[in-house]
Scaffold this motif. Structure first.
Motif, PDB file in Angstrom:
ATOM      1  N   ALA A  17       7.346   2.106   2.224  1.00 21.34           N
ATOM      2  CA  ALA A  17       6.151   1.288   2.449  1.00 21.34           C
ATOM      3  C   ALA A  17       6.535  -0.155   2.737  1.00 21.34           C
ATOM      4  CB  ALA A  17       5.219   1.377   1.249  1.00 21.34           C
ATOM      5  N   GLU A  18       7.543  -0.654   2.014  1.00 21.39           N
ATOM      6  CA  GLU A  18       7.982  -2.030   2.247  1.00 21.39           C
ATOM      7  C   GLU A  18       8.561  -2.186   3.649  1.00 21.39           C
ATOM      8  OE1 GLU A  18      10.613  -3.043  -0.933  1.00 21.39           O
ATOM      9  OE2 GLU A  18       8.952  -3.519  -2.296  1.00 21.39           O
ATOM     10  N   ASN A  19       9.305  -1.159   4.074  1.00 25.59           N
ATOM     11  CA  ASN A  19       9.927  -1.192   5.396  1.00 25.59           C
ATOM     12  C   ASN A  19       8.927  -1.380   6.520  1.00 25.59           C
ATOM     13  OD1 ASN A  19      12.601  -1.133   4.956  1.00 25.59           O
ATOM     14  ND2 ASN A  19      12.835   1.083   5.118  1.00 25.59           N
ATOM     15  N   CYS A  20       7.732  -0.845   6.340  1.00 31.19           N
ATOM     16  CA  CYS A  20       6.744  -0.961   7.415  1.00 31.19           C
ATOM     17  C   CYS A  20       5.585  -1.841   6.970  1.00 31.19           C
ATOM     18  CB  CYS A  20       6.256   0.414   7.835  1.00 31.19           C
ATOM     19  SG  CYS A  20       5.415   1.267   6.513  1.00 31.19           S
ATOM     20  N   ALA A  21       5.817  -2.673   5.955  1.00 39.67           N
ATOM     21  CA  ALA A  21       4.789  -3.584   5.442  1.00 39.67           C
ATOM     22  C   ALA A  21       3.490  -2.829   5.129  1.00 39.67           C
ATOM     23  CB  ALA A  21       4.538  -4.712   6.430  1.00 39.67           C
ATOM     24  N   SER A  22       3.634  -1.641   4.577  1.00 39.78           N
ATOM     25  CA  SER A  22       2.506  -0.794   4.199  1.00 39.78           C
ATOM     26  C   SER A  22       1.579  -0.465   5.364  1.00 39.78           C
ATOM     27  CB  SER A  22       1.681  -1.429   3.077  1.00 39.78           C
ATOM     28  OG  SER A  22       2.457  -1.449   1.914  1.00 39.78           O
ATOM     29  N   HIS A  23       2.091  -0.642   6.596  1.00 39.22           N
ATOM     30  CA  HIS A  23       1.261  -0.227   7.723  1.00 39.22           C
ATOM     31  C   HIS A  23       1.295   1.287   7.835  1.00 39.22           C
ATOM     32  CE1 HIS A  23      -0.130   0.550  11.786  1.00 39.22           C
ATOM     33  NE2 HIS A  23      -0.818  -0.578  11.646  1.00 39.22           N
ATOM     34  N   ARG A  24       0.165   1.854   8.259  1.00 35.60           N
ATOM     35  CA  ARG A  24       0.063   3.316   8.283  1.00 35.60           C
ATOM     36  C   ARG A  24       1.058   3.987   9.209  1.00 35.60           C
ATOM     37  NH1 ARG A  24      -5.459   6.578   7.308  1.00 35.60           N
ATOM     38  NH2 ARG A  24      -4.127   8.348   7.817  1.00 35.60           N
ATOM     39  N   SER A  25       1.621   3.246  10.159  1.00 29.88           N
ATOM     40  CA  SER A  25       2.593   3.882  11.056  1.00 29.88           C
ATOM     41  C   SER A  25       3.809   4.380  10.277  1.00 29.88           C
ATOM     42  CB  SER A  25       3.019   2.896  12.147  1.00 29.88           C
ATOM     43  OG  SER A  25       3.547   1.733  11.548  1.00 29.88           O
ATOM     44  N   GLY A  26       3.952   3.913   9.038  1.00 28.30           N
ATOM     45  CA  GLY A  26       5.057   4.404   8.223  1.00 28.30           C
ATOM     46  C   GLY A  26       4.724   5.669   7.449  1.00 28.30           C
ATOM     47  N   LEU A  27       3.501   6.134   7.604  1.00 24.54           N
ATOM     48  CA  LEU A  27       3.044   7.263   6.781  1.00 24.54           C
ATOM     49  C   LEU A  27       3.805   8.564   7.074  1.00 24.54           C
ATOM     50  CD1 LEU A  27       0.890   7.671   4.599  1.00 24.54           C
ATOM     51  CD2 LEU A  27      -0.607   8.602   6.350  1.00 24.54           C
ATOM     52  N   LEU A  28       3.910   8.910   8.362  1.00 25.54           N
ATOM     53  CA  LEU A  28       4.589  10.172   8.672  1.00 25.54           C
ATOM     54  C   LEU A  28       6.065  10.139   8.309  1.00 25.54           C
ATOM     55  CD1 LEU A  28       2.486  11.336  11.652  1.00 25.54           C
ATOM     56  CD2 LEU A  28       3.121  12.744   9.690  1.00 25.54           C
TER      57      LEU A  28
END
Ligand SMILES: Cc1cc2nc3c(=O)[nH]c(=O)nc-3n(C[C@H](O)[C@H](O)[C@H](O)COP(=O)(O)O)c2cc1C
Ligand code: SF4
Ligand code: FES
Lengths: 170, 401
Positions: A17-28
């Motif tokens: 989550a930190e890696n993508c600043a909790s943006h949803r694009s990090g969900l998958l």
């Protein structure tokens, strides 16, 4: 889940989550990671992910249930996916399917009791010129025959030291 | 594995570095004009003119723009992108960089289908090589301010995610459900930024055009379908594999090359394409003829065509995202119908209803999946009604033994 597993899971999710600043694009990517590590997406993990991404757990479940490579049910250590699409069908996938059921002692959609193998069908694997084709985890096998498919399964049994009961599926 | 001719366009030799240098020494608008003049149309199936797409994205407002490579290759019978991704990845990265330069994008994504995870290692290794040659990274090809890099996103097993708006949904962490369009990705795509989405083959073809010119490219193919196309040939033929042919080749000529002259039918365009019977073997494979993303599946005399239709419809029932009724209801109803036909329990009146249902799906479905799902069934019925309604059906549906 073990307490140590839970702690590891929490750390992993937070890191993703930190890696993508909790943006949803990090969900998958995070769900794919959990699937790989735990062979399924447990309910606790969906809660963790929902917290980390600030969304409702139902949203996470909605995503998990959409993709065929993600599952809430625990999969075997090795997922055998036989292509059932047309070119592999023409190339004789039915015989391979029976052989796999007999060798593993389970039907399609099932996992061996020792948790080593899950047997599934999949759609076209992009190996249509070399069918029948199948995947074991992320390894691809083409032009499989009644003989070679057994050797392939044997090689995974040896890899994991797994003991699989021989004999036909019930 | 590579069939026949190797040296037309896509499989022709290319100096990748000088191709990108040549482009970077021209104004972006010039590069786009070259692609427009080449007449190149998208190789992923829909056939939208690539130069027009790049131009729209170049002119769209937005600080941040994206170049996305659609490597979801899920259409049954298609495997040419697998070959390109494993053996021509360097050209793919350079082709994406070319697009980035043209539209002013700094970020690229390859959406790689989950089933191709085994290609990931190679793609990452090649990316390292390409960065080393300064074809990705900062000041690419020595051009000040030409910065671009590519990230690889792995899919998770879903055919509909190859549809471009579903692909964006998927990248953004949602269920892969197609969006209503407009807006189109070129103005509002990934993260609501202008986004170019092209097929693997399209990027590589564009790179060759940038290197060798529009005129060179137009010398191949027909006036409406310029250039060459990769065909993935499988099924009942002696030499299955990937072939490069000029656009406009006839079905018969292709069958001859692949050793499939005895075919009774050919499925052109995969599950979403249509079944072509012998009487149409002189038709051409081109946008003005039978359009295709390149999937060619050959059926020999002994195959049950109803079994073929059933296999395709099962595919659509399982891959429909279920978002809209014509597709969700239509695919399951058509599959039930096929099973009735199999059991000789389908009246002619009901068969007509099924065909009309299929025609409604073609019009009323929200995305290409539902719009094309009935095609195989309808065209197989048209070509093989006698075999299906009267002829002897083999007990083992497709395998024909
Ligand atoms: C259900 C469905 C699946 C699709 N799958 C793919 C695919 O796997 N690869 C692809 O390039 N295009 C696919 N497309 C087409 C894309 O939506 C889009 O038109 C294409 O990627 C644009 O690239 P192109 O202009 O270079 O062809 C699919 C379309 C639909 C409706
Ligand atoms: S046509 Fe089918 S796949 Fe497309 S949006 Fe509708 S239900 Fe989903
Ligand atoms: S049909 Fe099996 S790999 Fe394509």
């Amino acid at each position: 889940m073990l307490a140590s597993e839970k702690e590891q899971l929490h750390q992993d999710v937070v890191m993703f989550a930190e890696n993508c600043a909790s943006h949803r694009s990090g969900l998958l990517p995070v769900l794919q990671h959990i699937q790989r590590e735990y062979r399924h997406i447990p309910a606790e993990a969906m809660q963790e992910v929902a917290d980390a991404f600030n969304i409702h757990p139902a949203e996470v479940y909605g995503v998990v249930s959409f993709y065929s490579f993600l599952s809430t049910k625990r999969k075997g250590k090795f997922i055998v996916r036989l292509c059932k699409t047309i070119s592999c069908d023409l190339a004789g996938k039915n015989g391979i399917a029976t052989q796999l059921e007999n060798d593993l002692g389970v039907k399609f959609g099932q996992t061996t009791p020792d948790g080593k193998f899950t047997l599934e069908y999949t759609h076209c694997l992009g190996m249509c010129d070399q069918g029948p084709a199948m995947l074991v985890n992320d390894e691809v096998y083409s032009k499989v025959t009644l003989e070679s498919v057994t050797d392939i399964i044997e090689s995974y049994i040896r890899k994991s030291g797994a003991h699989v009961t021989q004999g036909g599926a019930e | 594995m590579m069939g026949g001719r190797k040296d037309l366009v896509i499989f022709s030799d290319i100096e990748i570095e000088s191709a990108l240098k040549k482009a970077a020494n021209r104004a972006p608008g010039e590069v786009i004009r070259e692609i427009r003049e080449s007449g190149l149309k998208g190789r992923g199936g829909a056939g939208f003119p690539t130069g027009v797409k790049w131009d729209l994205a170049a002119k769209a407002d937005g600080e941040r723009k994206f170049i996305i490579c659609n490597a979801d290759e899920g259409e049954p019978g298609t495997f040419k992108d697998r070959v390109l991704l494993s053996d021509y990845a360097e050209q793919l990265y350079a082709g994406m960089a070319l697009a980035a330069y043209s539209v002013g994008a700094k970020e690229g994504i390859i959406y790689l289908r989950g089933e191709y995870e085994y290609l990931l290692k190679g793609l990452i290794a090649t990316r390292k090589v390409v960065r080393g040659k300064n074809l990705l990274g900062k000041n690419i090809a020595g051009k000040e301010g030409f910065d671009f890099d590519v990230y690889i996103h792995l899919g998770s097993g879903s055919y509909v995610c190859g549809e471009e708006s579903a692909l964006i949904e998927s990248l953004e962490g949602h269920r892969g459900e197609p969006r209503n369009r407009p807006p189109f990705p070129v103005t509002m795509g990934y993260l609501e930024c202008p986004t170019v989405i092209n097929n693997v083959e399209t990027f590589i073809t564009a790179l060759h055009i940038a290197a060798k010119g529009a005129e060179w490219f137009r010398a191949f193919g027909t006036s409406k379908s310029t250039g060459t196309k990769l065909f993935s040939v499988s099924g009942d033929c002696l030499r299955p594999g990937v072939y490069e042919f000029p656009m406009g080749i006839t079905v018969a000529a292709l069958l001859k090359e692949a050793g499939g002259e005895n075919a009774k039918a050919v499925q052109v365009g995969g599950a979403s394409g249509r079944c072509v019977g012998r009487s149409e073997f002189e038709s051409t494979l081109a946008f003005e003829g039978i359009p295709t993303g390149g999937s060619i599946i050959v059926f020999g005399e002994h195959r049950s065509m109803l079994g073929v239709a059933k296999n395709f419809m099962e595919f659509f029932v399982e891959e429909s995202c279920g978002q809209c009724t014509p597709c969700r209801y239509g695919t399951t109803t058509l599959l039930e119908g096929i099973k009735m036909l199999e059991n000789r329990k389908c009246s002619m009146r009901y068969l007509r209803e099924l065909i009309s249902l299929g025609e409604s799906m073609q019009i009323a479905s929200k995305c290409g999946l539902g719009q094309t799902a009935p095609n195989a069934f309808i065209s197989i019925l048209k070509n093989f009604k006698h075999e299906i309604m009267v002829g002897k059906q083999t007990e083992q549906a497709i395998q024909g033994e």
